[in-house]
Design a protein around this motif. Structure first.
Motif, PDB file in Angstrom:
ATOM      1  N   ALA A   4       1.658   1.648 -10.628  1.00 26.95           N
ATOM      2  CA  ALA A   4       0.974   2.088  -9.406  1.00 26.95           C
ATOM      3  C   ALA A   4       1.895   2.873  -8.499  1.00 26.95           C
ATOM      4  CB  ALA A   4       0.411   0.885  -8.649  1.00 26.95           C
ATOM      5  N   TRP A  22      -0.772  -2.612   0.015  1.00 27.47           N
ATOM      6  CA  TRP A  22      -0.818  -3.150  -1.339  1.00 27.47           C
ATOM      7  C   TRP A  22      -1.864  -4.250  -1.477  1.00 27.47           C
ATOM      8  CZ3 TRP A  22       0.802  -0.231  -4.957  1.00 27.47           C
ATOM      9  CH2 TRP A  22       1.828   0.684  -4.701  1.00 27.47           C
ATOM     10  N   ALA A  25      -4.933  -2.408  -2.199  1.00 29.95           N
ATOM     11  CA  ALA A  25      -5.006  -1.998  -3.605  1.00 29.95           C
ATOM     12  C   ALA A  25      -5.488  -3.140  -4.487  1.00 29.95           C
ATOM     13  CB  ALA A  25      -3.637  -1.497  -4.073  1.00 29.95           C
ATOM     14  N   ARG A  28      -9.247  -3.767  -3.907  1.00 31.38           N
ATOM     15  CA  ARG A  28     -10.043  -2.726  -4.549  1.00 31.38           C
ATOM     16  C   ARG A  28     -10.168  -2.939  -6.051  1.00 31.38           C
ATOM     17  NH1 ARG A  28     -10.587   2.551  -2.892  1.00 31.38           N
ATOM     18  NH2 ARG A  28      -9.875   3.177  -4.971  1.00 31.38           N
ATOM     19  N   ASP A  30      -7.499  -2.414  -8.070  1.00 29.47           N
ATOM     20  CA  ASP A  30      -6.585  -1.477  -8.728  1.00 29.47           C
ATOM     21  C   ASP A  30      -5.406  -2.175  -9.392  1.00 29.47           C
ATOM     22  OD1 ASP A  30      -8.191   0.551  -7.844  1.00 29.47           O
ATOM     23  OD2 ASP A  30      -6.924   1.100  -6.139  1.00 29.47           O
ATOM     24  N   ALA A  36       0.650  -6.784  -6.718  1.00 26.05           N
ATOM     25  CA  ALA A  36       0.491  -6.371  -5.320  1.00 26.05           C
ATOM     26  C   ALA A  36       1.469  -7.124  -4.419  1.00 26.05           C
ATOM     27  CB  ALA A  36      -0.945  -6.605  -4.869  1.00 26.05           C
ATOM     28  N   PRO A 192       0.132   3.425  -2.689  1.00 25.90           N
ATOM     29  CA  PRO A 192      -0.861   3.149  -3.736  1.00 25.90           C
ATOM     30  C   PRO A 192      -1.625   4.415  -4.121  1.00 25.90           C
ATOM     31  CG  PRO A 192      -0.956   1.477  -2.013  1.00 25.90           C
ATOM     32  CD  PRO A 192      -0.042   2.557  -1.510  1.00 25.90           C
ATOM     33  N   ARG A 193      -2.079   4.437  -5.343  1.00 26.70           N
ATOM     34  CA  ARG A 193      -2.718   5.639  -5.880  1.00 26.70           C
ATOM     35  C   ARG A 193      -4.050   5.967  -5.214  1.00 26.70           C
ATOM     36  NH1 ARG A 193      -0.401   7.906 -10.155  1.00 26.70           N
ATOM     37  NH2 ARG A 193       1.076   6.727 -11.428  1.00 26.70           N
ATOM     38  N   HIS A 194      -4.703   4.985  -4.615  1.00 28.46           N
ATOM     39  CA  HIS A 194      -6.023   5.276  -4.065  1.00 28.46           C
ATOM     40  C   HIS A 194      -5.967   6.045  -2.749  1.00 28.46           C
ATOM     41  CE1 HIS A 194      -5.167   1.500  -1.826  1.00 28.46           C
ATOM     42  NE2 HIS A 194      -5.964   2.000  -0.907  1.00 28.46           N
TER      43      HIS A 194
END
Length: 257
Positions: A4, A22, A25, A28, A30, A36, A192-194
């Protein structure tokens, strides 16, 4: 570093903000709560102190709260809007300069505050981090966020006024902040990627500006020789510091909403 975090630049943020990013994340879907929780400690210079709230259990516990929400508060003396009781939570959050306020269906549930402990280490300054959980008084309602929704624009306007003014503040938020200017209450993290590009940019810009203005304020008016210029300089710094602080809180709130 986990998948991530791969390929993303590190950003210094208050530890409470890192925890919220995190945790979001995880909520979500993820990543798992174990990853996390690990990412919430940031990169370098610190690790869990071994006591306090267990972040794995804390994150998974949020799923059991009805309509759980997290609020980032960055208090300073005299400006504690957003904090809830018990009374012990207020000075703890002010000392840490941050807190995570957790609500359930709009009712305050608890406050989480980081406690930083210096640890001797051959490589230099290292800090142990634990999280103190303070339960809110039963039935405490939490007001809606006070942010305007336009914090990014207001921060950009403040930066433009500083750039066009006659007072030299020597602030360059386009460049990474030197490690010496990052206090122990903050930690660097991947994002985080989102996060979308706009949110990531605001987090970077606000965090850098907040750190740089804080450092300049702490140094005083050594750059000036006249009182009038020193007062004008401090006024600009305070304005920019407040704008960056508000923008950082708003950016984190958008990400975790």
């Amino acid at each position: 570093m986990s998948e991530a975090a791969a390929g993303r630049d590190l950003v210094p943020l208050p530890r409470a903000a890192v925890l919220m990013l995190w945790t979001s994340a995880y909520l979500r879907g993820d990543m798992g709560p174990d990853d996390a929780a690990e990412m919430s400690h940031g990169v370098g210079r610190s690790g869990p102190a071994g006591d306090g709230e267990d972040l794995f259990a804390w994150m998974t516990g949020l799923r059991r709260l009805p309509l759980a929400q997290m609020r980032l508060v960055l208090p300073v003396p005299g400006r504690i809007a957003g904090l809830v009781g018990p009374p012990a939570a207020i000075p703890a959050a002010i000392e840490a300069e941050q807190a995570v306020v957790v609500t359930a269906a709009g009712i305050a549930d608890h406050t989480l505050v980081p406690l930083i402990t210096p640890v001797e280490h051959p490589s230099g300054a290292v800090h142990g981090v634990s999280w103190s959980r303070l339960e809110a008084p039963i039935g405490t309602h939490v007001a809606p966020p006070a942010t305007s929704g336009h914090a990014r624009e207001e921060l950009l306007l403040a930066l433009r006024r500083v750039a066009e003014g006659s007072i030299d503040l020597d602030l360059v938020p386009d460049e990474p902040v030197e490690p010496a200017r990052i206090p122990p209450t903050w930690i660097s993290t991947a994002l985080p990627r989102h996060l979308d590009e706009r949110s990531a940019h605001l987090l970077v810009l606000a965090s850098r500006t907040l750190l740089l203005t804080r450092s300049e304020i702490d140094e005083g008016h050594g750059h000036t020789t006249h009182l009038a210029e020193a007062l004008a300089r401090r006024g600009l710094l305070d304005e920019l510091h407040d704008a960056a602080r508000t923008a950082l809180v708003e950016a984190v709130e958008r990400v975790v909403a």
